[in-house]
Enzyme design. Structure first.
Site, PDB file in Angstrom:
ATOM      1  N   ARG A  20       0.792  -1.268  -0.080  1.00 58.51           N
ATOM      2  CA  ARG A  20       0.064   0.085   0.147  1.00 58.51           C
ATOM      3  C   ARG A  20       0.996   1.342   0.037  1.00 58.51           C
ATOM      4  NH1 ARG A  20      -3.708  -0.544   4.961  1.00 58.51           N
ATOM      5  NH2 ARG A  20      -4.194   1.626   4.259  1.00 58.51           N
ATOM      6  N   GLN A  80      10.819 -14.926   7.776  1.00 64.12           N
ATOM      7  CA  GLN A  80       9.491 -15.709   7.681  1.00 64.12           C
ATOM      8  C   GLN A  80       9.086 -15.824   6.339  1.00 64.12           C
ATOM      9  OE1 GLN A  80       5.853 -13.007   8.256  1.00 64.12           O
ATOM     10  NE2 GLN A  80       4.815 -14.487   9.061  1.00 64.12           N
ATOM     11  N   GLU A 156     -12.108  -9.851  17.084  1.00 63.29           N
ATOM     12  CA  GLU A 156     -12.084  -9.159  15.981  1.00 63.29           C
ATOM     13  C   GLU A 156     -13.181  -8.425  15.680  1.00 63.29           C
ATOM     14  OE1 GLU A 156      -9.097  -8.508  14.558  1.00 63.29           O
ATOM     15  OE2 GLU A 156      -8.059  -9.796  16.095  1.00 63.29           O
ATOM     16  N   SER A 389      35.693  39.699  -1.987  1.00 63.41           N
ATOM     17  CA  SER A 389      34.647  39.255  -2.827  1.00 63.41           C
ATOM     18  C   SER A 389      35.152  38.465  -3.945  1.00 63.41           C
ATOM     19  CB  SER A 389      33.673  40.315  -2.864  1.00 63.41           C
ATOM     20  OG  SER A 389      33.114  40.680  -1.579  1.00 63.41           O
TER      21      SER A 389
END
Length: 459
Positions: A20, A80, A156, A389
């Site tokens: 997502r 996993q 749930e 400068s």
């Protein structure tokens, strides 16, 4: 926090695919406050004194694995494969914690705002403890069915009755239990559900059936928010920034428009500092007290000393080190340069790799030419030196204390202390040459135009 009486370990679940997010960057590596969400979770585990930290990763995200190995080492990895639910993910870490005798907390790599202080209450219990929160909009969250602080069940939302749906106490997913008990209960979790997955929440019911105490402790809802999409990432960033701003305001930092100032996770700002609107702090910024950071400045990996002034429109990159009273003005970039007390570069300069002595002045348009395409070299400007400068100091080069560099110079050799150096061609003036040039140039232009017209006519 309460005193730690047993050894602790953390299992951080970071194996989700994060589809997502719609980003090539793995979800848990997206930053909040300039730090990967996963690192926030690791920070919390370390602050809790966890002796072992195991991060469960998926085979689909080698970047996540590399990130964990770089920070914690290969022993911190559990894989996993395939992904079969949260209970299955925790069981993937069992081998990595083999022989560990203590309490284990399960947290998540996409919950960046959860701090050690929020997690601490789950420890020092004999059974299973979960972190709950009072939801403003319970929606699809699992509900905690409580009797006092005893947790009777986690239901749930899709399985809940109207009475249960009215409950606002919800499950964050964070859970702790003694290691032996946790893995024993997980071994009994079944996947006879619609998704065929092993749910960590089933551990609560199994623990109660076996006579183990189950309880819930609570954290603020904002602290336990998970990030699954870019909108939620932006929301987490906004919450993080809100806390940072409130913290600095309370510490005596002045911000007239705090909502426009963005901090990193490790920003340090001393009291008495004034931060004007639209300032961004990247990681590694340290601002000592009574400094002034003016609008539209970006500071990262840099130190700003007491009483120093930066900006507006200044950029301090890593290694910039400003001592007391230094002034870095508009459109000045500083990278890996230490400026001593009272030095100043007020506008339109690039200072890269070097040192600037106390009281030295760097004029507008000055460039430290530090890179030859292959290697970096250093420029050293002594105390009280004045660089005129539009000068280019070609490193490696040393400008002595009190030296004066004439404007427009290209300096390629060291300049002794108190010397005056010119590194420019001698000016030549040719009287009336400009007028003659204009006459000649105008004639050439008219001749070319006439030739073009004749050419077009003859076609």
């Amino acid at each position: 926090m309460t005193s730690q009486t047993r050894a602790r370990a953390a299992i951080i679940l970071a194996a989700g695919q994060g589809t997502r997010m719609k980003s090539p960057l793995p979800k848990v590596l997206h930053p909040v406050g300039g730090r990967a969400m996963l690192d926030h979770a690791i920070d919390a585990a370390q602050a809790l004194g966890c002796q072992r930290i195991v991060v469960v990763v998926g085979v689909h995200s080698p970047e996540v694995r590399a990130h964990v190995v770089a920070r914690l080492g290969e022993d911190a990895i559990a894989v996993q494969d395939p992904p079969l639910g949260t209970g299955h993910a925790v069981r993937a870490a069992e081998q990595a914690l083999n022989g560990f005798d203590g309490e284990v907390v399960v947290t998540y790599g996409d919950v960046p705002l959860l701090k050690a202080a929020d997690i601490e209450p789950v420890f020092n219990a004999d059974g299973v403890t979960v972190i709950g929160f009072e939801a403003r909009d319970p929606g699809a969250y699992g509900r905690l069915i409580l009797e006092g602080d005893a947790l009777l069940a986690i239901t749930e939302a899709k399985e809940a009755s109207p009475e249960v749906l009215a409950v606002t106490a919800c499950n964050s997913g964070v859970m702790a239990a003694p290691a032996a008990l946790l893995f024993s209960l997980l071994g009994q979790v079944r996947n006879d559900n619609g998704k065929g997955e092993y749910y960590l929440t089933d551990v609560v019911a199994l623990a109660r059936q076996a006579g183990h105490p189950t309880r819930a402790v609570f954290a603020p809802e904002d602290s336990v928010m998970g990030v699954n999409a870019q909108g939620e990432l932006a929301q987490a960033e906004a919450l993080f920034q809100k806390v940072q701003r409130e913290t600095f305001l309370a510490a005596g930092v002045t911000m007239t428009a705090p909502e426009t100032v963005h901090f990193a996770w490790d920003t340090q700002v001393g009291g008495g500092t004034v931060i004007e609107p639209f300032v961004v702090f990247g990681p590694g910024a340290v601002i000592e007290g009574a400094a002034r950071i003016r609008s539209f400045s970006h500071i990262e990996g840099a130190r700003v000393g007491s009483g120093a002034e930066v900006g507006p429109y200044a950029r301090l990159r890593p290694g910039a080190d400003l001592a007391e009273g230094v002034k870095i003005g508009n459109f000045v970039e500083v990278k890996n340069v230490a400026l001593a007390k009272g030095a100043k570069a007020n506008h339109l300069a690039y200072l890269g790799d070097g040192t600037v002595g106390a009281g030295a002045n760097i004029g507008a348009g000055t460039i430290f030419c530090n890179y030859d395409g292959f290697n970096k070299a250093r420029t050293q400007v002594g105390d009280g030196a004045f660089v005129g400068s539009n000068s280019s100091l070609v490193a490696p080069v040393r400008i002595g204390a009190g030296a004066l560099i004439a404007s427009g110079s290209v300096i390629t050799e060291d300049v002794p202390a108190d010397a005056l150096a010119f590194g420019r061609a001698r000016q030549t003036v040719k009287p009336e040459a400009a007028a003659a040039f204009r006459v000649e140039a105008r004639a050439r232009k008219e001749a070319a135009k006439a030739a073009q017209t004749q050419n077009e006519t003859s076609k």
